[in-house]
Structures are given as structure tokens and as C-alpha cells.
Design a protein around this motif. Structure first.
Motif, PDB file in Angstrom:
ATOM      1  N   VAL A   7       0.988  22.783 -18.177  1.00  0.00           N
ATOM      2  CA  VAL A   7       2.207  22.499 -18.948  1.00  0.00           C
ATOM      3  C   VAL A   7       3.045  21.445 -18.235  1.00  0.00           C
ATOM      4  N   ALA A   8       3.243  21.611 -16.929  1.00  0.00           N
ATOM      5  CA  ALA A   8       4.092  20.688 -16.168  1.00  0.00           C
ATOM      6  C   ALA A   8       3.518  19.279 -16.144  1.00  0.00           C
ATOM      7  N   SER A   9       2.210  19.160 -15.962  1.00  0.00           N
ATOM      8  CA  SER A   9       1.627  17.816 -15.861  1.00  0.00           C
ATOM      9  C   SER A   9       1.598  17.095 -17.204  1.00  0.00           C
ATOM     10  N   ASN A  10       1.771  17.827 -18.288  1.00  0.00           N
ATOM     11  CA  ASN A  10       1.773  17.223 -19.623  1.00  0.00           C
ATOM     12  C   ASN A  10       3.167  17.131 -20.228  1.00  0.00           C
ATOM     13  N   THR A  11       4.194  17.301 -19.397  1.00  0.00           N
ATOM     14  CA  THR A  11       5.576  17.266 -19.868  1.00  0.00           C
ATOM     15  C   THR A  11       6.360  16.273 -19.026  1.00  0.00           C
ATOM     16  N   ASP A  12       7.026  15.313 -19.698  1.00  0.00           N
ATOM     17  CA  ASP A  12       7.804  14.344 -18.926  1.00  0.00           C
ATOM     18  C   ASP A  12       9.011  15.036 -18.288  1.00  0.00           C
ATOM     19  N   PHE A  13       9.559  14.389 -17.284  1.00  0.00           N
ATOM     20  CA  PHE A  13      10.567  15.023 -16.437  1.00  0.00           C
ATOM     21  C   PHE A  13      11.774  15.555 -17.213  1.00  0.00           C
ATOM     22  N   MET A  14      12.425  14.719 -17.999  1.00  0.00           N
ATOM     23  CA  MET A  14      13.643  15.183 -18.680  1.00  0.00           C
ATOM     24  C   MET A  14      13.339  16.240 -19.737  1.00  0.00           C
ATOM     25  N   ARG A  15      12.153  16.217 -20.306  1.00  0.00           N
ATOM     26  CA  ARG A  15      11.779  17.291 -21.236  1.00  0.00           C
ATOM     27  C   ARG A  15      11.663  18.612 -20.475  1.00  0.00           C
ATOM     28  N   LYS A  16      11.127  18.569 -19.248  1.00  0.00           N
ATOM     29  CA  LYS A  16      11.066  19.782 -18.419  1.00  0.00           C
ATOM     30  C   LYS A  16      12.471  20.330 -18.195  1.00  0.00           C
ATOM     31  N   VAL A  17      13.396  19.432 -17.860  1.00  0.00           N
ATOM     32  CA  VAL A  17      14.769  19.851 -17.596  1.00  0.00           C
ATOM     33  C   VAL A  17      15.374  20.475 -18.855  1.00  0.00           C
ATOM     34  N   LYS A  18      15.133  19.859 -20.012  1.00  0.00           N
ATOM     35  CA  LYS A  18      15.667  20.403 -21.268  1.00  0.00           C
ATOM     36  C   LYS A  18      15.057  21.766 -21.573  1.00  0.00           C
ATOM     37  N   VAL A  19      13.751  21.925 -21.344  1.00  0.00           N
ATOM     38  CA  VAL A  19      13.101  23.225 -21.557  1.00  0.00           C
ATOM     39  C   VAL A  19      13.708  24.252 -20.608  1.00  0.00           C
ATOM     40  N   LEU A  20      13.876  23.875 -19.357  1.00  0.00           N
ATOM     41  CA  LEU A  20      14.458  24.791 -18.374  1.00  0.00           C
ATOM     42  C   LEU A  20      15.853  25.222 -18.797  1.00  0.00           C
ATOM     43  N   TRP A  21      16.694  24.273 -19.182  1.00  0.00           N
ATOM     44  CA  TRP A  21      18.077  24.602 -19.555  1.00  0.00           C
ATOM     45  C   TRP A  21      18.123  25.403 -20.844  1.00  0.00           C
ATOM     46  N   SER A  22      17.284  25.062 -21.818  1.00  0.00           N
ATOM     47  CA  SER A  22      17.264  25.821 -23.074  1.00  0.00           C
ATOM     48  C   SER A  22      16.791  27.243 -22.840  1.00  0.00           C
ATOM     49  N   THR A  23      15.759  27.402 -22.031  1.00  0.00           N
ATOM     50  CA  THR A  23      15.230  28.734 -21.740  1.00  0.00           C
ATOM     51  C   THR A  23      16.253  29.551 -20.962  1.00  0.00           C
ATOM     52  N   GLU A  24      16.877  28.925 -19.974  1.00  0.00           N
ATOM     53  CA  GLU A  24      17.916  29.617 -19.205  1.00  0.00           C
ATOM     54  C   GLU A  24      19.045  30.054 -20.134  1.00  0.00           C
TER      55      GLU A  24
END
Length: 177
Positions: free
Chosen positions: A51-68
Motif C-alpha cells: 500500500v505504501a509503495s503505491n501511494t504518493d506521499f501527500m495521499r498517505k498523509v491525507k489517508v493518515l489524517w482522515s483515518t485518525e
């Protein structure tokens, strides 16, 4: 920085060191974000790496913040401030990372000087200089941001469903009534 000048790599060793140092520490920050995202989503190991290697950096951050935001109980004022400050730090550090990774640079004295191109309301081209002290400050900023991410995850209070329908996360309970 002259657009027509090519600098020999031997002349860039100090600049390579500064750029490499920033990118190395940013990679640690990105891995911490990957691990935080995995913790909140309940995935680890190979699946998280996929999942991480197929997700660009800011999308990871958005997923993290949305999930949190979805999983955490409503944050208090201090937590909201920390979340906002950490988001701001991550976006600022990402801008530094993009410059280090994508901008042409050269060494001037002990500093690295980037040819920074921006578009928005037109084209702007300028130079941005990072001294060794500037890079050390950016590395310390990365470490503080990692520390904040760890505090955010450590102190998260999981959301518990309730009959409080002012919280949109409880709307799924309506059909059960």
C-alpha cells in the motif's frame, strides 16, 4: 544560477551531502507515516509495504489524517492544535523534499543553491540557498515532526459509537433503531 552552466559532479560533493542528508531524514519521516497509517488501518508487513509503495506521499498523509479523524474520539483543543501543527510541518517539509529531489542545484561555498521554479499566477524562477545550518535545522524539524506523529498515535483515544447523532459517525446506528 546560470541556466546554461553545467557544473561537474566533483564540484558538487558538499551540495550532494546536504541534499542527501535532507532526503535521508525525510525518508525516515515517510516511513513513520507509513507505519502510522498501517497502525490505524490495521495492516503491517508486506501488505503495508504494498500500500505504501503505491501511494504518493501527500495521499498517505491525507489517508493518515482522515483515518485518525474517523477513529479518534473528538480531539480536545491541545490535540487539535498538535494535529494542525503537525500537518503544517509535514506539508512544509514535503515542499523542501520536492525542491531537493527535483530542482537543479549547485554548490556555492558550503551551501547548496537550488534553481526553484514555481507556477501559479505566472512563472517565477528564483534561487533558494540552504547552508549546512539550514539543513541541520530542517533535519531537527523532521525529528520534531516524527516525535509529534508518535504522540498523536500514542495518545489517540479510540472513537466509541454512541447515540449522539450530532456526531456524523453515529449515523450508521439509525437503521438499528
Amino acid at each position: 544560477m546560470d541556466d546554461d552552466v553545467t557544473v561537474e559532479p566533483a564540484d558538487l560533493s558538499g551540495a550532494f551531502k546536504l541534499v542527501g542528508e535532507l532526503l535521508y531524514h525525510f525518508a525516515i519521516l515517510e516511513r513513520e507515516i507509513d507505519l502510522a497509517m498501517g497502525k490505524l488501518l490495521g495492516i503491517a508487513g508486506g501488505p503495508l509495504d504494498i500500500v505504501a509503495s503505491n501511494t504518493d506521499f501527500m495521499r498517505k498523509v491525507k489517508v493518515l489524517w482522515s483515518t485518525e479523524g474517523f477513529l479518534a474520539a473528538q480531539p480536545d483543543i491541545d490535540r487539535k492544535k498538535l494535529l494542525k501543527q503537525t500537518w503544517s510541518s509535514i506539508t512544509q517539509l514535503n515542499d523542501d523534499r520536492k525542491m531537493a529531489a527535483h530542482a537543479l542545484f549547485e554548490r556555492i561555498g558550503d551551501s547548496v543553491v537550488f534553481r526553484h521554479v514555481a507556477t501559479g499566477k505566472g512563472l517565477t524562477v528564483d534561487t533558494v540557498e540552504w547552508s549546512p545550518t539550514d539543513v541541520q535545522a530542517k533535519v531537527q524539524h523532521i525529528q520534531r515532526t516524527i516525535d509529534n506523529l508518535q504522540v498523536i498515535l500514542r495518545d489517540m483515544k479510540p472513537y466509541a459509537a454512541s447515540m449522539d447523532f450530532s456526531d456524523r459517525r453515529n449515523s450508521g446506528l439509525v437503521p438499528l433503531l
